[in-house]
Design a protein around this motif. Structure first.
Motif, PDB file in Angstrom:
ATOM      1  N   ARG A   1       2.675  -3.625   2.314  1.00 20.21           N
ATOM      2  CA  ARG A   1       2.159  -4.815   1.787  1.00 20.21           C
ATOM      3  C   ARG A   1       2.905  -5.273   0.409  1.00 20.21           C
ATOM      4  N   PRO A   2       2.959  -6.578   0.508  1.00 21.69           N
ATOM      5  CA  PRO A   2       3.792  -6.836  -0.691  1.00 21.69           C
ATOM      6  C   PRO A   2       2.448  -7.688  -1.715  1.00 21.69           C
TER       7      PRO A   2
ATOM      8  N   SER B   1       5.453  -7.087  -6.267  1.00 24.45           N
ATOM      9  CA  SER B   1       7.030  -7.267  -5.809  1.00 24.45           C
ATOM     10  C   SER B   1       7.172  -8.548  -6.138  1.00 24.45           C
TER      11      SER B   1
ATOM     12  N   ASN C   1      10.267 -10.315  -8.688  1.00 26.59           N
ATOM     13  CA  ASN C   1      10.988 -10.847  -7.768  1.00 26.59           C
ATOM     14  C   ASN C   1      11.548 -11.706  -9.039  1.00 26.59           C
TER      15      ASN C   1
ATOM     16  N   ARG D   1       7.300 -21.020  -0.054  1.00 26.57           N
ATOM     17  CA  ARG D   1       8.352 -21.051   0.510  1.00 26.57           C
ATOM     18  C   ARG D   1       8.770 -19.061  -0.212  1.00 26.57           C
TER      19      ARG D   1
ATOM     20  N   ASP E   1       6.480 -16.192   2.202  1.00 26.56           N
ATOM     21  CA  ASP E   1       6.257 -16.323   3.479  1.00 26.56           C
ATOM     22  C   ASP E   1       7.634 -15.462   3.468  1.00 26.56           C
ATOM     23  N   ARG E   2       8.626 -15.884   3.161  1.00 24.69           N
ATOM     24  CA  ARG E   2       9.762 -14.506   2.882  1.00 24.69           C
ATOM     25  C   ARG E   2       9.314 -13.144   2.238  1.00 24.69           C
ATOM     26  N   MET E   3       8.563 -13.325   1.677  1.00 24.86           N
ATOM     27  CA  MET E   3       8.378 -12.013   1.140  1.00 24.86           C
ATOM     28  C   MET E   3       7.226 -11.363   2.133  1.00 24.86           C
ATOM     29  N   GLU E   4       6.876 -11.962   2.906  1.00 21.47           N
ATOM     30  CA  GLU E   4       6.506 -11.119   4.556  1.00 21.47           C
ATOM     31  C   GLU E   4       4.246 -10.990   3.903  1.00 21.47           C
ATOM     32  N   PHE E   5       4.263 -12.291   3.172  1.00 20.32           N
ATOM     33  CA  PHE E   5       2.797 -12.128   2.840  1.00 20.32           C
ATOM     34  C   PHE E   5       1.945 -13.007   4.290  1.00 20.32           C
ATOM     35  N   PRO E   6       0.448 -12.119   4.643  1.00 18.16           N
ATOM     36  CA  PRO E   6       0.414 -12.579   5.650  1.00 18.16           C
ATOM     37  C   PRO E   6      -0.130 -14.511   5.344  1.00 18.16           C
ATOM     38  N   PRO E   7      -0.146 -15.160   6.346  1.00 18.97           N
ATOM     39  CA  PRO E   7      -0.556 -16.717   6.115  1.00 18.97           C
ATOM     40  C   PRO E   7      -1.751 -16.951   5.409  1.00 18.97           C
TER      41      PRO E   7
END
Length: 220
Positions: free
Chosen positions: A2-3, A7, A11, A90, A93-99
């Protein structure tokens, strides 16, 4: 995996935006908004919500919002909270955090500025307080501007600034020590009263009473 805050902090894209946003503000004559500022804001966001026993993930989301909150300055100082929220969406979202976590973070970023901000959730409330309480001498880029620029003068006069949360007494107090040979408490209120009133609203969102104390005197 999980990010998390680390992280985000490490970045390279985010670090570039923070660096370039501060460079833009330097060109416009604003105080420091680089890594010392965003790191302190992130730390204070975490301190506020930890003190109130929020769960660890909410505390982490607040720290992330604090770290990212000023990246919109790379676009323009005007409406930087809104542009920063769009940029953060943006990236996260690319780091795949949940909405649902992205929504909390970008709502906080989009509502941290005193011109348009509202403490829409607890993370936004913590971010508002953490950001608006960061007054200190080291934010001034040049001591030569202190005599002519009131914002530089007020920051330069602040020899100490502490944020204290008292969960039992349900208070949040900003304690500032001001060198009155450089500036006065009145000048602080002159330029920051709108910010302090927003901090009061944010504190109320967290169930706290906001207090401002300068040189030991309660002003709010």
């Amino acid at each position: 995996m999980r990010p998390d805050f680390e992280s985000v902090k490490n970045n390279p894209e985010i670090r570039t935006y923070i660096t370039q946003a501060d460079a833009s503000l330097a060109a416009l004559g604003f105080t420091e908004h680089s890594f010392p500022h965003v790191t302190q804001v992130a730390d204070r966001c975490g301190y506020i919500l930890e003190s109130l026993d929020y769960d660890a993930r909410t505390v982490e989301l607040a720290r992330i919002a604090g770290y990212l909150h000023d990246i919109g300055n790379v676009v323009n100082r005007v409406d930087h909270s809104q542009s920063g929220a769009v940029m953060a969406f943006r990236i996260l979202d690319r780091m795949e955090f949940p909405p649902e976590e992205i929504a909390i973070i970008i709502s906080a970023i989009g509502n941290h500025d005193e011109g348009t901000g509202i403490p829409v959730n607890e993370v936004a409330a913590a971010l508002i307080i953490a950001d608006k309480s960061d007054v200190r001498r080291s934010r001034v880029r040049s001591a030569a501007d202190v005599r002519t620029d009131i914002h530089d003068r007020v920051n330069y006069s602040a020899t100490r600034s502490d944020l204290v949360v008292d969960p039992e007494g349900k208070t949040l107090t900003l304690n500032i020590q001001v060198d009155t040979a450089i500036s006065s408490p009145m000048e602080y209120l002159e330029i920051f009263m709108k910010r302090m009133l927003l901090c009061r609203s944010a504190s109320e969102k967290l169930g706290l009473r906001f207090g401002l104390r300068i040189n030991g005197q309660n002003l709010i």
